[in-house]
Design a protein around this motif. Structure first.
Motif, PDB file in Angstrom:
ATOM      1  N   VAL A   1      -7.308   4.242  -0.499  1.00  0.00           N
ATOM      2  CA  VAL A   1      -8.407   3.280  -0.389  1.00  0.00           C
ATOM      3  C   VAL A   1      -8.192   2.364   0.801  1.00  0.00           C
ATOM      4  O   VAL A   1      -9.103   2.139   1.617  1.00  0.00           O
ATOM      5  CB  VAL A   1      -8.540   2.460  -1.691  1.00  0.00           C
ATOM      6  N   VAL A   2      -6.986   1.834   0.934  1.00  0.00           N
ATOM      7  CA  VAL A   2      -6.667   0.931   2.042  1.00  0.00           C
ATOM      8  C   VAL A   2      -6.830   1.650   3.380  1.00  0.00           C
ATOM      9  O   VAL A   2      -7.370   1.090   4.344  1.00  0.00           O
ATOM     10  CB  VAL A   2      -5.231   0.379   1.894  1.00  0.00           C
ATOM     11  N   GLU A   3      -6.393   2.896   3.446  1.00  0.00           N
ATOM     12  CA  GLU A   3      -6.538   3.674   4.685  1.00  0.00           C
ATOM     13  C   GLU A   3      -8.001   3.777   5.103  1.00  0.00           C
ATOM     14  O   GLU A   3      -8.355   3.540   6.262  1.00  0.00           O
ATOM     15  CB  GLU A   3      -5.941   5.074   4.494  1.00  0.00           C
TER      16      GLU A   3
ATOM     17  N   VAL B   1      -5.325  -5.595  -1.830  1.00  0.00           N
ATOM     18  CA  VAL B   1      -3.884  -5.366  -1.964  1.00  0.00           C
ATOM     19  C   VAL B   1      -3.204  -6.578  -2.599  1.00  0.00           C
ATOM     20  O   VAL B   1      -2.399  -6.443  -3.535  1.00  0.00           O
ATOM     21  CB  VAL B   1      -3.262  -5.058  -0.582  1.00  0.00           C
ATOM     22  N   LEU B   2      -3.518  -7.767  -2.124  1.00  0.00           N
ATOM     23  CA  LEU B   2      -2.861  -8.971  -2.628  1.00  0.00           C
ATOM     24  C   LEU B   2      -3.274  -9.283  -4.064  1.00  0.00           C
ATOM     25  O   LEU B   2      -2.456  -9.733  -4.873  1.00  0.00           O
ATOM     26  CB  LEU B   2      -3.167 -10.156  -1.705  1.00  0.00           C
ATOM     27  N   LYS B   3      -4.552  -9.043  -4.392  1.00  0.00           N
ATOM     28  CA  LYS B   3      -5.016  -9.333  -5.753  1.00  0.00           C
ATOM     29  C   LYS B   3      -4.482  -8.324  -6.770  1.00  0.00           C
ATOM     30  O   LYS B   3      -4.355  -8.650  -7.949  1.00  0.00           O
ATOM     31  CB  LYS B   3      -6.549  -9.334  -5.782  1.00  0.00           C
ATOM     32  N   MET B   4      -4.183  -7.111  -6.313  1.00  0.00           N
ATOM     33  CA  MET B   4      -3.697  -6.070  -7.213  1.00  0.00           C
ATOM     34  C   MET B   4      -2.169  -5.995  -7.241  1.00  0.00           C
ATOM     35  O   MET B   4      -1.597  -5.094  -7.864  1.00  0.00           O
ATOM     36  CB  MET B   4      -4.250  -4.703  -6.790  1.00  0.00           C
ATOM     37  N   LYS B   5      -1.515  -6.931  -6.578  1.00  0.00           N
ATOM     38  CA  LYS B   5      -0.064  -6.875  -6.411  1.00  0.00           C
ATOM     39  C   LYS B   5       0.688  -6.898  -7.735  1.00  0.00           C
ATOM     40  O   LYS B   5       1.761  -6.298  -7.873  1.00  0.00           O
ATOM     41  CB  LYS B   5       0.376  -8.050  -5.531  1.00  0.00           C
TER      42      LYS B   5
ATOM     43  N   VAL C   1       3.682   2.194   3.271  1.00  0.00           N
ATOM     44  CA  VAL C   1       2.439   2.835   3.723  1.00  0.00           C
ATOM     45  C   VAL C   1       1.265   1.856   3.614  1.00  0.00           C
ATOM     46  O   VAL C   1       0.428   1.756   4.517  1.00  0.00           O
ATOM     47  CB  VAL C   1       2.166   4.108   2.897  1.00  0.00           C
ATOM     48  N   THR C   2       1.222   1.122   2.507  1.00  0.00           N
ATOM     49  CA  THR C   2       0.143   0.145   2.296  1.00  0.00           C
ATOM     50  C   THR C   2       0.142  -0.897   3.408  1.00  0.00           C
ATOM     51  O   THR C   2      -0.881  -1.137   4.063  1.00  0.00           O
ATOM     52  CB  THR C   2       0.328  -0.578   0.944  1.00  0.00           C
ATOM     53  N   TYR C   3       1.302  -1.530   3.601  1.00  0.00           N
ATOM     54  CA  TYR C   3       1.391  -2.560   4.629  1.00  0.00           C
ATOM     55  C   TYR C   3       1.179  -1.982   6.027  1.00  0.00           C
ATOM     56  O   TYR C   3       0.610  -2.637   6.906  1.00  0.00           O
ATOM     57  CB  TYR C   3       2.748  -3.259   4.554  1.00  0.00           C
ATOM     58  N   GLY C   4       1.647  -0.747   6.227  1.00  0.00           N
ATOM     59  CA  GLY C   4       1.469  -0.112   7.537  1.00  0.00           C
ATOM     60  C   GLY C   4       0.015   0.041   7.907  1.00  0.00           C
ATOM     61  O   GLY C   4      -0.394  -0.239   9.051  1.00  0.00           O
ATOM     62  N   TRP C   5      -0.813   0.471   6.935  1.00  0.00           N
ATOM     63  CA  TRP C   5      -2.241   0.605   7.215  1.00  0.00           C
ATOM     64  C   TRP C   5      -2.882  -0.744   7.502  1.00  0.00           C
ATOM     65  O   TRP C   5      -3.774  -0.863   8.354  1.00  0.00           O
ATOM     66  CB  TRP C   5      -2.948   1.287   6.046  1.00  0.00           C
TER      67      TRP C   5
ATOM     68  N   GLU D   1      11.082  -1.658   5.360  1.00  0.00           N
ATOM     69  CA  GLU D   1      11.249  -1.368   6.776  1.00  0.00           C
ATOM     70  C   GLU D   1       9.974  -0.733   7.325  1.00  0.00           C
ATOM     71  O   GLU D   1       9.511   0.285   6.806  1.00  0.00           O
ATOM     72  CB  GLU D   1      12.415  -0.407   6.978  1.00  0.00           C
ATOM     73  N   PRO D   2       9.371  -1.309   8.371  1.00  0.00           N
ATOM     74  CA  PRO D   2       8.155  -0.716   8.949  1.00  0.00           C
ATOM     75  C   PRO D   2       8.418   0.675   9.514  1.00  0.00           C
ATOM     76  O   PRO D   2       9.502   0.938  10.050  1.00  0.00           O
ATOM     77  CB  PRO D   2       7.776  -1.706  10.063  1.00  0.00           C
TER      78      PRO D   2
END
Length: 506
Positions: free
Chosen positions: A190-192, A207-211, A219-223, A250-251
């Protein structure tokens, strides 16, 4: 070792801030198992047209009247037929919804919808921004056990586009209650899609609300980082980066590269190299061709050919083989700095040079104001069996005629007679007028001429004849290089049929 959250970016961010104020996890089945294993049966086009005509004309009529009209057509309702009806109304929810209701009535009550047909219908509801109907339909899908990852993507992209952010979060909870459990893999898809659709702010909110229910991973943060970079929000990208590193993630190398590319595009050359240096210190073993290629390419574009050569040598010492794109960048860099001998030595050492190497040669020679030599490279590339692309022709035309065009010494073959006259013949009189004004008002700043559009206008059989005639006139007037370029385009690029069969002449 985890890189601390951009030790150099945080001061950079303050400076920047100062200067500028959702696959088929069905409940019971998967999309792959739902998809037809055999080709879909052909649809009767006449029946399809008649059904769609009734749906359009009678979409506001009472249900009994619409259903009566549809029942008068003896059509074969198949899965493919339903999809084709949806395709006829890509952004109009009412006809599609009316037809869906009809398929639930006799004599078609036996017809079974799949996650594919439901998702197709959801896509139509989403494009027409009918949020209430979309919400109702997806609840029906959940009851039937047809919700999959594609459903998540369609629904959340629609809700995010409409800024229904609370509903985005609510959708995850609703689907979890219906059996589609919280999964980070689904969240990442979804984020992608949200980030690729420039909805990165909305993706970050989800992302933040579903944390608390779905813990984001690298992968989430990377996108999110790449999404913010794509929309030019480097500050937000760095905030996400710092959040990711603070959580001990780690990125990925691709995230480093995206950050570097964005800094290069923003002319933050020194900051981009700091990222590269950070990677060399902490992640040297992870550095591959893609990272070196990115750095070398941008160094050459910015005229830093000595530094580019040093990075290239380091890459070779580590046993990483350069590809044609990297070599083409180096060739271009040496040519723009007047180091022609070194550029040609690189080309001579390549056993099988590809088009990217020749593009580096052509672009570098044109930048050095040597269009005749660039045309000779063009001829050599054709002899070697490498077919030019549209970009090749545009570079060569800009080299001979300039980005804004120029007036040639011969009135029969000057810029206006070829290109402005050609635009008028192609029915683009407004574009032609802009360039006629140049000759009438010497002080008028001429807009950049769009060679790509001009060549597109004449991608037809008429263009074949036109370029052939222009080529003859140019050759008579002594413009052999320009004649060869235009005639070659007319022979090989003017029509789709010719482009499909690009047999290179020996």
């Amino acid at each position: 070792m985890i890189s601390r959250p951009f030790l150099f970016v945080k001061p950079l961010l303050s400076s920047l801030y100062y200067h500028q104020h959702r696959r088929c996890l069905c409940l019971l089945t998967t999309e792959s198992s739902q998809a037809y294993q055999t080709p879909p049966s052909p649809v009767n086009e006449d029946h399809l047209l008649r059904v769609c005509t009734i749906l359009f004309q009678q979409q506001d009529s009472p249900d009994f009247k619409l259903h009566s009209k549809l029942s008068s057509i003896d059509f074969n309702l198949t899965h493919e037929f339903f999809l084709q009806v949806c395709n006829k109304f890509p952004a109009s929810w009412r006809p599609v919804y009316c037809f869906f209701q009809y398929t639930q009535q006799a004599p078609y009550s036996h017809f079974t919808h799949t996650c594919v047909s439901f998702n197709k219908m959801l896509d139509v509801f989403g494009k027409s921004r009918n949020i209430d109907l979309l919400w109702s339909a997806v609840q029906e899908m959940a009851k039937r056990g047809l919700v999959n990852d594609r459903t998540f993507i369609i629904v959340l992209k629609t809700l995010a586009s409409a800024r229904e952010l609370k509903k985005c979060v609510e959708f995850f909870h609703l689907m979890n209650g219906c059996g589609c459990e919280y999964r980070v893999e689904r969240l990442n898809k979804v984020v992608e899609n949200l980030c690729k659709g420039k909805l990165v702010e909305e993706a970050k909110y989800v992302v933040l609300k579903m944390k608390d229910w779905i813990r984001p991973n690298g992968v989430t943060y990377g996108w999110l980082v790449k999404g913010f970079c794509d929309v030019g929000e480097l500050i937000e990208a760095s905030k996400v980066w710092n959040l990711m590193v603070d959580e001990g993630i780690e990125p990925e190398i691709e995230v480093f590269e995206k950050m570097m590319e964005t800094l290069f595009k923003r002319n933050e050359y020194d900051e981009a190299l700091k990222v590269f240096q950070m990677m060399r210190v902490n992640r040297m073993d992870d550095l591959g061709l893609s990272t070196y290629k990115l750095v070398i390419d941008w160094m050459c574009k910015m005229g830093k050919v000595v530094q580019a050569k040093a990075v290239f040598d380091e890459m070779r010492q580590r046993g990483i083989q350069a590809d044609n794109s990297t070599l083409g960048s180096l060739v271009y860099g040496f040519l723009t700095r007047g180091r022609h001998a070194e550029a040609h030595r690189i080309v001579e050492r390549i056993e099988k040079p590809e088009i990217r190497v020749y593009h580096g040669l052509i672009k570098g020679l044109i930048r050095s104001r040597r269009p005749s030599e660039a045309t000779q490279v063009f001829r050599e590339m054709i002899k070697r069996g490498i077919e030019p692309t549209m970009h090749t022709y545009i570079m060569l035309l800009q080299g001979h005629l300039g980005k804004r065009g120029r007036k040639g010494p011969d009135p029969l073959v000057n810029f206006e007679s070829i290109f402005v006259g050609g635009l008028i013949k192609a029915g683009k009189s407004l574009e032609a007028t802009k360039y006629v004004e140049r000759t009438m008002k010497g002080s008028l700043e001429v807009p950049r001429f769009d060679y790509s559009k001009f060549l597109h206008y004449y991608s037809s059989e008429e263009g074949v004849v036109m370029f052939e005639e222009v080529g003859k006139k140019l050759r008579k007037a002594g413009f052999v290089d320009l004649a060869d370029i235009l005639q070659r385009y007319g022979e090989k690029m003017a029509t789709r049929e010719r482009r499909r069969n690009r047999a290179v002449e020996s």
